[in-house]
Design an enzyme around this catalytic site. Structure first.
Site, short mmCIF file in Angstrom:
data_model
loop_
_atom_site.label_atom_id
_atom_site.label_comp_id
_atom_site.label_asym_id
_atom_site.label_seq_id
_atom_site.Cartn_x
_atom_site.Cartn_y
_atom_site.Cartn_z
N SER A 149 95.84 54.26 35.75
CA SER A 149 95.27 53.60 34.95
C SER A 149 93.83 53.13 35.49
O SER A 149 93.69 52.56 36.67
CB SER A 149 95.87 52.23 34.44
OG SER A 149 94.99 51.47 33.72
N TYR A 163 100.14 44.04 33.50
CA TYR A 163 100.48 45.43 33.42
C TYR A 163 99.26 45.90 34.43
O TYR A 163 99.59 46.82 35.16
CB TYR A 163 99.77 45.82 32.04
CG TYR A 163 99.53 47.50 31.84
CD1 TYR A 163 100.68 48.20 31.66
CD2 TYR A 163 98.10 47.79 31.60
CE1 TYR A 163 100.51 49.58 31.76
CE2 TYR A 163 98.05 49.18 31.49
CZ TYR A 163 99.05 50.07 31.48
OH TYR A 163 98.90 51.41 31.46
N LYS A 167 100.37 48.43 37.43
CA LYS A 167 99.54 50.02 37.80
C LYS A 167 98.80 49.85 39.14
O LYS A 167 98.70 50.85 39.66
CB LYS A 167 98.47 50.09 36.45
CG LYS A 167 99.12 50.32 35.34
CD LYS A 167 100.31 51.34 34.90
CE LYS A 167 99.78 52.77 35.08
NZ LYS A 167 100.73 53.55 34.72
#
Length: 302
Positions: A149, A163, A167
């Site tokens: 990401s 999140y 990542k």
């Protein structure tokens, strides 16, 4: 059905029921590869996605197969890899795609929720690696491709911290694995998508904080921010951007000859700065490994 050519590779993809995973499975199968699309609950709530993959394989004459693969279970992952080896005789490419997003004020998430996000986005890769890497190491070649990401090093809007943190951890794991697998002849590629708000289920299926009381306190100072994050990200990208840009890039990398695959490739139409920062980090990695006499770890052994 399309014939199994000498160039066909046996590939497993985690989280291949929808989004980047499903698109990538189809793109790779269209290229003549033997693709195992890992999906959990294949006989339950995801039976429809299994049927969609089967229909696609039949209509396009592609070697696209679904396999039960729950990345939260080591037993499930071990069983899936064993089945692939039994059926196909080998495994050439492992694609870490499974992931889950949550959004909301970071303080309002319980620690257990952060652990669950970490499990899906990070520990899942370790489970699949432990199942697959013994086979790749024994055969002396292979590719491990990580779907990361741009949030790892690019622009990071608020309310996505669990999140983003997961990542970033996955990216760090991928970088370390790259050096540790090089002498076994195994390549590493990290594909870095930007904020694709269409064509994936990331935002639509995102989790929310369990502590609603604390979340409401943030709403007083940040009214409407949660609802607007995805909209603001979508406005950064050109209107015709499609998630297939990511799956096409993955298919391109997989098709490259061994030894010529990029260590990192960005697919970021919004250009949030991740590519620029990553270029510096990857250069520092190259220079440091060279300084300590480990330059051979920068590329897979022939």
């Amino acid at each position: 059905m399309a014939g199994r050519s000498e160039m066909a590779q046996v590939i497993v993809i985690s989280g291949a029921g929808s989004g980047f995973g499903a698109l990538t499975a189809r793109a790779l199968a269209d290229s003549g590869n033997i693709v195992y699309a890992g999906i959990r609950e294949t006989t339950g709530r995801n039976a429809g996605r299994v049927q969609e993959a089967q229909n696609y394989a039949r209509e396009h004459g592609a070697h696209l197969r679904t396999i039960e693969l729950d990345v939260s279970s080591q037993d499930s992952v071990d069983s899936a890899v064993a089945q692939i080896i039994t059926e196909a005789g080998r495994l050439d490419v492992v694609i870490h795609n499974a992931g889950h997003m949550v959004n909301g004020p970071t303080e309002a998430f319980l620690p257990e929720q952060l652990a669950q996000v970490y499990d899906t986005n990070v520990l899942s890769t370790q489970r699949l690696n432990r199942a697959a890497l013994p086979h790749l190491r024994k055969q002396g070649h292979g590719l491990v491709l990580w779907v990361g990401s741009s949030s790892t090093r690019g622009g990071t809007p608020p309310y996505l911290a669990p999140y983003f943190a997961a990542k970033a951890a996955m990216d760090a794991l991928a970088v370390s694995y790259a050096a540790e697998l090089a002498r076994f002849g195994i390549e590493t590629s990290i594909v870095v998508p930007g904020s694709f708000t269409n064509g994936t289920n990331h935002f639509a299926s995102a989790g929310t904080p369990a502590d609603e009381h604390r979340a409401s306190q943030y709403e007083e100072r940040y009214p409407g921010l949660l609802a607007s994050v995805a909209q603001r990200l979508a406005q950064l990208a050109p209107p015709d951007v499609d998630a297939s840009l990511v799956s096409n890039e993955i298919a391109r990398i997989v098709a490259l000859p061994a030894g010529q695959r990029p260590f990192r490739s960005h697919v970021d139409p919004a250009n949030d700065g991740s590519e620029e920062v990553s270029a510096v980090a990857d250069r520092v990695r190259l220079e440091f490994l060279t300084r300590v006499g480990l330059a051979d770890l920068l590329r897979p052994a022939p």
